[in-house]
Motif scaffolding. Structure first.
Motif, PDB file in Angstrom:
ATOM      1  N   VAL A   1      -3.889   7.936   1.673  1.00 48.30           N
ATOM      2  CA  VAL A   1      -3.758   6.501   1.411  1.00 48.30           C
ATOM      3  C   VAL A   1      -2.474   5.963   2.039  1.00 48.30           C
ATOM      4  O   VAL A   1      -2.444   4.847   2.577  1.00 48.30           O
ATOM      5  CB  VAL A   1      -3.791   6.218  -0.103  1.00 48.30           C
ATOM      6  CG1 VAL A   1      -3.545   4.738  -0.388  1.00 48.30           C
ATOM      7  CG2 VAL A   1      -5.130   6.646  -0.689  1.00 48.30           C
TER       8      VAL A   1
ATOM      9  N   ALA B   1       0.668   4.026  -2.960  1.00 50.28           N
ATOM     10  CA  ALA B   1      -0.192   5.101  -2.454  1.00 50.28           C
ATOM     11  C   ALA B   1      -0.225   6.305  -3.390  1.00 50.28           C
ATOM     12  O   ALA B   1       0.823   6.885  -3.691  1.00 50.28           O
ATOM     13  CB  ALA B   1       0.284   5.536  -1.070  1.00 50.28           C
TER      14      ALA B   1
ATOM     15  N   GLY C   1       0.806  -1.217   0.000  1.00 56.48           N
ATOM     16  CA  GLY C   1       0.000   0.000   0.000  1.00 56.48           C
ATOM     17  C   GLY C   1       0.835   1.262   0.000  1.00 56.48           C
ATOM     18  O   GLY C   1       0.498   2.252  -0.671  1.00 56.48           O
TER      19      GLY C   1
ATOM     20  N   SER D   1      -1.847   9.153  -2.656  1.00 55.39           N
ATOM     21  CA  SER D   1      -2.011  10.371  -1.864  1.00 55.39           C
ATOM     22  C   SER D   1      -1.490  10.135  -0.456  1.00 55.39           C
ATOM     23  O   SER D   1      -1.273   8.988  -0.034  1.00 55.39           O
ATOM     24  CB  SER D   1      -3.483  10.785  -1.803  1.00 55.39           C
ATOM     25  OG  SER D   1      -4.236   9.825  -1.067  1.00 55.39           O
TER      26      SER D   1
ATOM     27  N   ILE E   1      -3.139   5.358   5.656  1.00 54.72           N
ATOM     28  CA  ILE E   1      -3.929   4.144   5.864  1.00 54.72           C
ATOM     29  C   ILE E   1      -3.043   2.909   5.742  1.00 54.72           C
ATOM     30  O   ILE E   1      -3.142   1.959   6.536  1.00 54.72           O
ATOM     31  CB  ILE E   1      -5.089   4.087   4.861  1.00 54.72           C
ATOM     32  CG1 ILE E   1      -6.088   5.213   5.145  1.00 54.72           C
ATOM     33  CG2 ILE E   1      -5.794   2.730   4.920  1.00 54.72           C
ATOM     34  CD1 ILE E   1      -7.159   5.369   4.095  1.00 54.72           C
TER      35      ILE E   1
END
Length: 377
Positions: A94, A89, A85, A91, A97
């Motif tokens: 993201v 990502a 992730g 952004s 997260i």
């Protein structure tokens, strides 16, 4: 069938090497890709520890009931997903997260593996065993930045690869021979936080703020002030940390966790003040090495104090909760230290960390005693 200590050690090491590599990469990755400053970079480093802080008690709770293997397996998979992730990502949101997912994976990976390993040890050996098995986690956190510095632009692919290797090792680990027991029902706060844990937890949490400041801000401090040595500083920290952890862990069982914590964190105070004052590369690296020495034994020392105070009852929950204090300290250090650095300058952020270390010594000497306290089941 014994505990697969070696495979678990390598699995945890691989996961934390991936995690540690992100600590080196994020301070440059966040500004370059998303345009963030010290606050954004510090938050990106620290937010993963929010997930680990929340996840460790749950992982330990499940491990105490004999669910170590599935929890460790889930940790390996989440670590791999979090690494992927961060690579993809689009952004900053993201990325954050993905950091939370990776942090949850790290929590499950170590906090279920440690009680699994300790279940095969005698009480008198648990401080040493926790210190040496803990090298899998702390070694990854310390050596991961070295890997990131050596690899450069391809670091995120290596993060994904290391995390995937961790997941594969765990997925191929033989079954836990421990007996599955009913989960202890959590009816009140004391069921999740056993008596005897908060004071060692406070000790490790205050020390963790120091580590979090070094992890999140040291590279930025050396670059922003033109001091130099930013490319190898975390590697120097890692080397000092690992040498002292490996050689010094037996001292915890010999002299007691309280004495070891008080002495080593006093060294950390000196190191952090030095990092706040230093203006040239050699001095910065010397104080960085001293900071690694000061942090090396705090975790096994707090493991020893915790197990002594709870008499080894529910070790998974006890270790999970105690280690969550570490995660909380690192989590707070990232954004708070970044904010202080942006508003007041990097030296002030390191002075604040030195104050936290001094408070840690006070807790050890004034509030903690080497006595046992019964922990409720």
């Amino acid at each position: 069938m014994g505990v697969p200590v070696r495979r678990l050690w390598v699995a945890v090491l691989s996961g934390y090497l991936a995690f540690g590599a992100t600590l080196q990469a994020l301070p440059a990755y966040v500004p370059e890709k998303f345009g963030g400053g010290a606050l954004a970079s510090g938050t990106a480093v620290g937010i993963a520890f929010l997930a680990t802080a929340c996840g460790r008690p749950v992982a330990g709770w499940l491990a105490d009931a004999g669910w170590s293997r599935p929890v460790v397996m889930a940790g390996g998979v989440l670590t791999a997903l979090g690494g992927l992730g961060q690579l993809l990502a689009p952004s900053l949101v993201v990325l954050m997260i993905a950091r939370l997912v990776m942090g949850a994976g790290e929590a499950a990976l170590f906090s279920a593996a440690l009680p699994w390993v300790l279940s095969g040890m005698r009480m008198a050996q648990r401080g040493r065993a926790a210190g040496w098995f803990g090298l899998s986690m702390w070694g990854g956190l310390a050596a991961g930045p070295v890997i990131a510095s050596a690899i450069g632009d391809h670091v995120w692919w290596v993060v994904v690869g290391l995390a995937a290797a961790s997941a594969l090792l765990v997925l191929t680990t033989r079954s836990d021979p421990g007996r599955i027991e009913p989960l202890v029902r959590i009816r009140r706060f004391r069921d999740l936080v056993p008596v005897g844990v908060p004071l060692p937890g406070a000790t490790v949490g205050l020390a963790a703020y120091c580590y979090g400041t070094v992890a999140a801000l040291l590279v930025l401090r050396l670059r922003a002030d033109g001091i130099g040595g930013d490319g190898i500083a975390l590697a120097v920290f890692a080397a000092a940390f690992l040498v002292i952890r490996f050689a010094g862990s037996p001292a915890v069982d010999r002299y007691g966790g309280r004495a070891v914590a008080a002495v080593t964190v006093t060294i950390e105070v000196v190191a952090l003040v030095g990092l706040a004052l230093v203006g040239e590369a050699l001095g910065a690296l010397v104080f960085t090495a001293l900071a690694g020495c000061g942090m090396a034994l705090i975790y096994p020392a707090c493991v020893s104090m915790t197990l002594d105070r709870v008499r080894g009852l529910r070790p998974g929950v006890s270790m999970g909760v105690m280690t969550s204090f570490w995660d909380l300290g690192v989590m707070v250090a990232g954004p708070l230290g970044g904010l202080v650095a942006e508003r007041l300058g990097f030296p002030v952020a390191f002075y604040l960390a030195a104050v936290s270390a001094a408070a840690c010594v006070v807790v050890c000497l004034v509030f903690l005693r080497q006595r046992r306290a019964v922990s409720p089941r």
